[in-house]
Design a protein around this motif. Structure first.
Motif, short mmCIF file in Angstrom:
data_model
loop_
_atom_site.label_atom_id
_atom_site.label_comp_id
_atom_site.label_asym_id
_atom_site.label_seq_id
_atom_site.Cartn_x
_atom_site.Cartn_y
_atom_site.Cartn_z
N GLU A 64 5.25 2.54 -2.85
CA GLU A 64 4.19 1.51 -1.82
C GLU A 64 5.58 0.69 -0.80
OE1 GLU A 64 2.82 -0.55 -4.84
OE2 GLU A 64 1.24 0.34 -5.30
N ILE A 65 4.20 0.41 0.15
CA ILE A 65 5.10 -0.51 1.24
C ILE A 65 4.68 -2.34 2.25
CG2 ILE A 65 6.54 1.17 2.18
CD1 ILE A 65 4.50 1.37 4.53
N VAL A 66 5.17 -2.45 2.18
CA VAL A 66 4.86 -4.19 3.02
C VAL A 66 4.19 -3.71 4.41
CG1 VAL A 66 4.82 -6.09 3.69
CG2 VAL A 66 5.71 -5.40 1.57
N GLY A 67 2.75 -3.08 4.07
CA GLY A 67 2.12 -2.72 5.40
C GLY A 67 2.28 -3.60 7.08
N GLY A 68 2.04 -5.15 6.69
CA GLY A 68 2.10 -6.71 7.20
C GLY A 68 2.03 -7.70 7.19
N TRP A 69 1.51 -8.38 7.32
CA TRP A 69 2.32 -9.68 6.99
C TRP A 69 0.86 -10.87 7.70
CZ3 TRP A 69 4.27 -8.40 11.07
CH2 TRP A 69 4.61 -9.36 12.30
N SER A 70 1.07 -12.38 6.76
CA SER A 70 0.40 -13.27 8.01
C SER A 70 0.90 -14.57 7.25
CB SER A 70 -1.22 -12.51 8.13
OG SER A 70 -1.72 -13.17 6.02
N ILE A 71 0.82 -14.96 8.32
CA ILE A 71 1.39 -16.75 7.40
C ILE A 71 0.29 -17.85 7.92
CG2 ILE A 71 2.41 -18.66 8.12
CD1 ILE A 71 4.95 -16.45 9.06
N MET A 72 -0.53 -17.85 6.79
CA MET A 72 -1.69 -19.18 6.80
C MET A 72 -1.64 -20.19 6.67
SD MET A 72 -4.17 -16.14 7.63
CE MET A 72 -5.20 -16.60 7.34
N MET A 117 0.68 -1.08 -0.16
CA MET A 117 0.17 -0.37 -0.03
C MET A 117 0.87 1.14 -0.22
SD MET A 117 -1.15 -0.36 4.12
CE MET A 117 -2.69 -0.03 3.68
N GLU A 118 0.19 2.39 -0.35
CA GLU A 118 1.04 3.28 -0.34
C GLU A 118 1.02 4.10 1.05
OE1 GLU A 118 -0.45 6.87 -2.53
OE2 GLU A 118 -1.94 5.84 -3.49
N GLU A 119 2.53 4.40 1.44
CA GLU A 119 2.97 5.04 3.33
C GLU A 119 2.04 6.66 3.30
OE1 GLU A 119 7.12 4.73 5.18
OE2 GLU A 119 7.39 5.25 3.62
N GLY A 155 1.06 -13.19 12.08
CA GLY A 155 0.57 -12.13 11.21
C GLY A 155 1.38 -11.03 12.20
N GLY A 156 1.55 -9.48 11.42
CA GLY A 156 0.97 -8.45 12.18
C GLY A 156 1.04 -7.07 11.06
N GLY A 157 0.94 -5.69 11.95
CA GLY A 157 1.27 -4.80 11.42
C GLY A 157 2.64 -4.34 10.68
N LEU A 158 3.11 -3.58 10.41
CA LEU A 158 4.27 -3.05 9.89
C LEU A 158 4.65 -2.12 10.32
CD1 LEU A 158 6.06 -5.44 7.49
CD2 LEU A 158 6.17 -5.73 9.70
N TYR A 159 5.46 -0.84 10.81
CA TYR A 159 5.72 0.35 10.74
C TYR A 159 6.32 0.80 9.06
CZ TYR A 159 4.89 1.06 15.53
OH TYR A 159 4.27 0.28 16.91
N GLY A 160 6.07 2.35 8.93
CA GLY A 160 6.60 2.77 7.77
C GLY A 160 8.33 3.06 7.60
N THR A 161 8.53 2.85 6.30
CA THR A 161 9.51 3.57 6.61
C THR A 161 10.94 4.19 7.37
OG1 THR A 161 9.98 4.47 4.28
CG2 THR A 161 9.70 2.31 3.73
N GLU A 162 10.45 5.36 7.86
CA GLU A 162 10.58 6.71 8.11
C GLU A 162 12.35 5.92 9.67
OE1 GLU A 162 7.14 5.62 10.62
OE2 GLU A 162 8.02 6.09 8.68
N ASP A 163 11.81 4.80 9.83
CA ASP A 163 13.12 3.69 10.86
C ASP A 163 13.54 2.73 10.37
OD1 ASP A 163 12.65 6.24 12.57
OD2 ASP A 163 10.47 4.44 13.75
N ALA A 164 12.64 2.66 8.98
CA ALA A 164 13.51 0.75 8.02
C ALA A 164 15.00 1.14 7.71
CB ALA A 164 12.89 1.14 6.88
N VAL A 165 16.23 -0.09 7.73
CA VAL A 165 17.05 -0.38 7.77
C VAL A 165 17.43 -1.26 6.54
CG1 VAL A 165 19.55 -0.82 8.73
CG2 VAL A 165 17.86 0.22 9.99
#
Length: 115
Positions: A63-71, A1-3, A32-42
């Motif tokens: 666009e960024i990855v906003g979250g993930w889930s393992i199903m 999704m867009e950041e 699964g879970g959500g991810l923060y934006g890229t402002e602190d990404a490395v």
């Protein structure tokens, strides 16, 4: 999704809680879970045998990855059908944003999916 597009509406949070809750109850949802934006990404980039570190935010990221889930599903067809339900929740509760949902299998070795 867009950041930086804002917080999803409460109705999406509620719909996702129910959606994930049902799948957790019957064993399909593993993690699964959500991810923060890229402002602190490395990022660590390996190029030509050299490693470099690049700290966010990343102006070139559209666009960024906003979250993930393992199903876990019995068949790929079941996974695809449930991914459709997930996408429809977003279309219903947050239609003003573009969300791309990608389904990928977890690799358990060097073989190709389906082997």
């Amino acid at each position: 999704m867009e950041e930086n597009i804002g917080t999803p509406p409460q109705s999406l949070f509620e719909a996702m809680d129910a959606h994930i809750g049902e799948r957790a109850a019957d064993g399909r949802f593993v993690d699964g879970g959500g991810l923060y934006g890229t402002e602190d990404a490395v990022n660590f980039v390996v190029r030509g045998g050299e490693v470099s570190r690049v700290d966010g935010p990343y102006a070139e990221a559209k666009e960024i990855v906003g979250g993930w889930s393992i199903m876990e599903y019995a068949t790929v067809e079941d996974a695809v059908a449930d991914m459709q339900v997930f996408a429809e929740l977003h279309a219903t509760h947050w239609p003003e944003v573009t969300v791309v949902s990608t389904l990928r299998q977890i690799s358990t070795g060097p073989e190709a999916p389906g082997d």
